[in-house]
Design a protein around this motif. Sequence first.
Motif, PDB file in Angstrom:
ATOM      1  N   HIS A   1       0.852  -1.193   0.000  1.00 43.98           N
ATOM      2  CA  HIS A   1       0.000   0.000   0.000  1.00 43.98           C
ATOM      3  C   HIS A   1       0.890   1.246   0.000  1.00 43.98           C
ATOM      4  N   PRO A   2       0.500   2.302  -0.728  1.00 40.77           N
ATOM      5  CA  PRO A   2       1.338   3.517  -0.799  1.00 40.77           C
ATOM      6  C   PRO A   2       1.696   4.097   0.566  1.00 40.77           C
ATOM      7  N   VAL A   3       0.768   4.063   1.525  1.00 40.72           N
ATOM      8  CA  VAL A   3       1.073   4.586   2.861  1.00 40.72           C
ATOM      9  C   VAL A   3       2.148   3.736   3.528  1.00 40.72           C
ATOM     10  N   SER A   4       2.037   2.405   3.375  1.00 40.23           N
ATOM     11  CA  SER A   4       3.033   1.498   3.968  1.00 40.23           C
ATOM     12  C   SER A   4       4.394   1.661   3.308  1.00 40.23           C
ATOM     13  N   GLN A   5       4.397   1.899   2.008  1.00 36.99           N
ATOM     14  CA  GLN A   5       5.659   2.073   1.304  1.00 36.99           C
ATOM     15  C   GLN A   5       6.372   3.349   1.754  1.00 36.99           C
ATOM     16  N   LYS A   6       5.586   4.400   2.016  1.00 38.01           N
ATOM     17  CA  LYS A   6       6.182   5.682   2.420  1.00 38.01           C
ATOM     18  C   LYS A   6       6.476   5.716   3.917  1.00 38.01           C
ATOM     19  N   TYR A   7       5.546   5.173   4.715  1.00 42.16           N
ATOM     20  CA  TYR A   7       5.686   5.177   6.169  1.00 42.16           C
ATOM     21  C   TYR A   7       5.501   3.748   6.687  1.00 42.16           C
ATOM     22  N   PRO A   8       6.512   2.915   6.567  1.00 41.42           N
ATOM     23  CA  PRO A   8       6.346   1.488   6.874  1.00 41.42           C
ATOM     24  C   PRO A   8       6.242   1.189   8.366  1.00 41.42           C
ATOM     25  N   PRO A   9       5.407   0.205   8.717  1.00 46.13           N
ATOM     26  CA  PRO A   9       5.438  -0.341  10.081  1.00 46.13           C
ATOM     27  C   PRO A   9       6.815  -0.923  10.368  1.00 46.13           C
ATOM     28  N   SER A  10       7.070  -1.319  11.590  1.00 43.76           N
ATOM     29  CA  SER A  10       8.389  -1.831  11.950  1.00 43.76           C
ATOM     30  C   SER A  10       8.749  -3.059  11.128  1.00 43.76           C
ATOM     31  N   SER A  11      10.042  -3.278  10.946  1.00 44.89           N
ATOM     32  CA  SER A  11      10.507  -4.436  10.192  1.00 44.89           C
ATOM     33  C   SER A  11      10.025  -5.731  10.833  1.00 44.89           C
ATOM     34  N   GLN A  12      10.071  -5.779  12.150  1.00 47.31           N
ATOM     35  CA  GLN A  12       9.630  -6.984  12.849  1.00 47.31           C
ATOM     36  C   GLN A  12       8.153  -7.262  12.586  1.00 47.31           C
ATOM     37  N   TYR A  13       7.336  -6.221  12.598  1.00 50.65           N
ATOM     38  CA  TYR A  13       5.904  -6.406  12.355  1.00 50.65           C
ATOM     39  C   TYR A  13       5.658  -6.904  10.934  1.00 50.65           C
ATOM     40  N   ARG A  14       6.347  -6.310   9.975  1.00 49.46           N
ATOM     41  CA  ARG A  14       6.164  -6.736   8.590  1.00 49.46           C
ATOM     42  C   ARG A  14       6.642  -8.173   8.374  1.00 49.46           C
ATOM     43  N   ARG A  15       7.728  -8.576   9.053  1.00 51.20           N
ATOM     44  CA  ARG A  15       8.208  -9.961   8.944  1.00 51.20           C
ATOM     45  C   ARG A  15       7.169 -10.940   9.487  1.00 51.20           C
ATOM     46  N   LEU A  16       6.630 -10.626  10.656  1.00 53.93           N
ATOM     47  CA  LEU A  16       5.619 -11.498  11.253  1.00 53.93           C
ATOM     48  C   LEU A  16       4.373 -11.586  10.374  1.00 53.93           C
ATOM     49  N   PHE A  17       3.973 -10.447   9.831  1.00 53.28           N
ATOM     50  CA  PHE A  17       2.782 -10.411   8.978  1.00 53.28           C
ATOM     51  C   PHE A  17       2.983 -11.256   7.728  1.00 53.28           C
ATOM     52  N   LEU A  18       4.114 -11.066   7.049  1.00 51.99           N
ATOM     53  CA  LEU A  18       4.363 -11.813   5.820  1.00 51.99           C
ATOM     54  C   LEU A  18       4.555 -13.303   6.090  1.00 51.99           C
ATOM     55  N   SER A  19       5.166 -13.647   7.203  1.00 52.22           N
ATOM     56  CA  SER A  19       5.321 -15.062   7.560  1.00 52.22           C
ATOM     57  C   SER A  19       3.959 -15.733   7.686  1.00 52.22           C
ATOM     58  N   GLU A  20       3.032 -15.040   8.334  1.00 55.58           N
ATOM     59  CA  GLU A  20       1.684 -15.594   8.505  1.00 55.58           C
ATOM     60  C   GLU A  20       0.948 -15.652   7.170  1.00 55.58           C
ATOM     61  N   LEU A  21       1.133 -14.630   6.342  1.00 57.70           N
ATOM     62  CA  LEU A  21       0.473 -14.594   5.033  1.00 57.70           C
ATOM     63  C   LEU A  21       0.972 -15.735   4.149  1.00 57.70           C
ATOM     64  N   ILE A  22       2.278 -15.968   4.158  1.00 59.78           N
ATOM     65  CA  ILE A  22       2.863 -17.058   3.374  1.00 59.78           C
ATOM     66  C   ILE A  22       2.346 -18.408   3.878  1.00 59.78           C
ATOM     67  N   LYS A  23       2.272 -18.547   5.189  1.00 67.04           N
ATOM     68  CA  LYS A  23       1.796 -19.806   5.781  1.00 67.04           C
ATOM     69  C   LYS A  23       0.358 -20.096   5.332  1.00 67.04           C
ATOM     70  N   LYS A  24      -0.492 -19.077   5.348  1.00 66.33           N
ATOM     71  CA  LYS A  24      -1.884 -19.274   4.947  1.00 66.33           C
ATOM     72  C   LYS A  24      -1.981 -19.646   3.469  1.00 66.33           C
ATOM     73  N   HIS A  25      -1.152 -19.024   2.642  1.00 62.49           N
ATOM     74  CA  HIS A  25      -1.202 -19.327   1.216  1.00 62.49           C
ATOM     75  C   HIS A  25      -0.670 -20.725   0.930  1.00 62.49           C
ATOM     76  N   GLU A  26       0.393 -21.120   1.594  1.00 61.25           N
ATOM     77  CA  GLU A  26       0.970 -22.453   1.361  1.00 61.25           C
ATOM     78  C   GLU A  26      -0.006 -23.563   1.718  1.00 61.25           C
ATOM     79  N   ARG A  27      -0.864 -23.307   2.702  1.00 61.29           N
ATOM     80  CA  ARG A  27      -1.839 -24.321   3.100  1.00 61.29           C
ATOM     81  C   ARG A  27      -2.869 -24.605   2.018  1.00 61.29           C
ATOM     82  N   THR A  28      -3.031 -23.705   1.058  1.00 57.85           N
ATOM     83  CA  THR A  28      -3.991 -23.941  -0.024  1.00 57.85           C
ATOM     84  C   THR A  28      -3.464 -24.945  -1.035  1.00 57.85           C
ATOM     85  N   GLY A  29      -2.142 -25.192  -1.009  1.00 56.00           N
ATOM     86  CA  GLY A  29      -1.545 -26.098  -1.983  1.00 56.00           C
ATOM     87  C   GLY A  29      -1.360 -25.473  -3.344  1.00 56.00           C
TER      88      GLY A  29
END
Length: 350
Positions: free
Chosen positions: A73-101
């Motif tokens: 999102h443009p707001v996130s790109q300009k003013y990003p949440p913490s690196s740790q938060y983004r890592r945790l978020f993407l880890s969970e997003l990847i996990k949910k997608h991988e479960r679909t096969g």
Amino acid sequence: MRCAERQPLAMCCWMEPSSDEVMDAVQAGLCDTFQRDFLCCRRIGSLPWKDLEHQLSIRPSFVLRILEQTINHPVSQKYPPSSQYRRLFLSELIKKHERTGAEPLDDIYTAFAEVLNSEDNTLCYKSYCLPTGDPVTLAENVAIISEGTTGLVTWEAALFLAEWAIENNGLFNNRTILELGSGIGLTGLVICRSCSPRRYTFSDSHQKVLQQLKENVLLNGFVLSEELSDTSKTPTTVVSVTELDWESVTEQELVALDADLVIASDVVYDPDILASFSKVVKKLFCCTKAGNKLEVIVASTIRNPETYSLFQTTLDDCGLSWQVLPDHKNNIFAYDKNCTVQILKLTFKV
């Protein structure tokens, strides 16, 4: 005026939406929730992952839409949440997608690699979406306590009072407002954006908080009053940031602020500051110019009932009456709704 022509009967009949239209509406709502929660860094476990899992089981590619509304999102790109938060978020997003096969999607792994390579910082950004869709963005400290203060993060009562102000904007419109203990500015910035006060003074006593507060005011497009030149166009709301120590502030200094509405949020967490807060409020009532009426609104998260009861007793001892105001109806911002927040209106016993 010409009346609208009557439509053929078939066109007037209500048509039940198709399953695709229903799914699109559900997914649009889920995207909006993820966007709002992600931009303000709501606790990862509180995001609607179960709902996302259901949608991904139907349409695995929907994960890319979530990615676009959060990490990309443009707001996130300009003013990003913490690196740790983004890592945790993407880890969970990847996990949910991988479960679909489904086949892996490069865009998600590319985003994850970029976050892994980003540097950690003591400051992060949190953005809170207003009903208009516009964000209020704050630079916050990643630690709850830093620089010897809790004032470098946003607390629930500040968000609660901001929501209350939006719903009761008539109280704030065209007023001269003083905020006591502004912290990093969330409540005041929302009020300045949504309620059109004539003048708004943010105040605090901690130097690091004041520095961060000024930066957040500028970050959101406001110009501080001391930086306005004689040739500058006067803004709709004149904004200032001032140092105000409740123990040492004089009546003359308070008179100069000329406030007709005083607000504060989350200022009663520590028993040691209850007396000084109550005394400065009493001073404000006593030094209000003749003919003017002062209103005082205080929002408090009730963490410790004993401390809150002591606060009410301290108000009574200072000659201040208090009245509990009704809560607002609409939830706008993402925060812990299980906490108890109460708004009091204070008046001076004549």
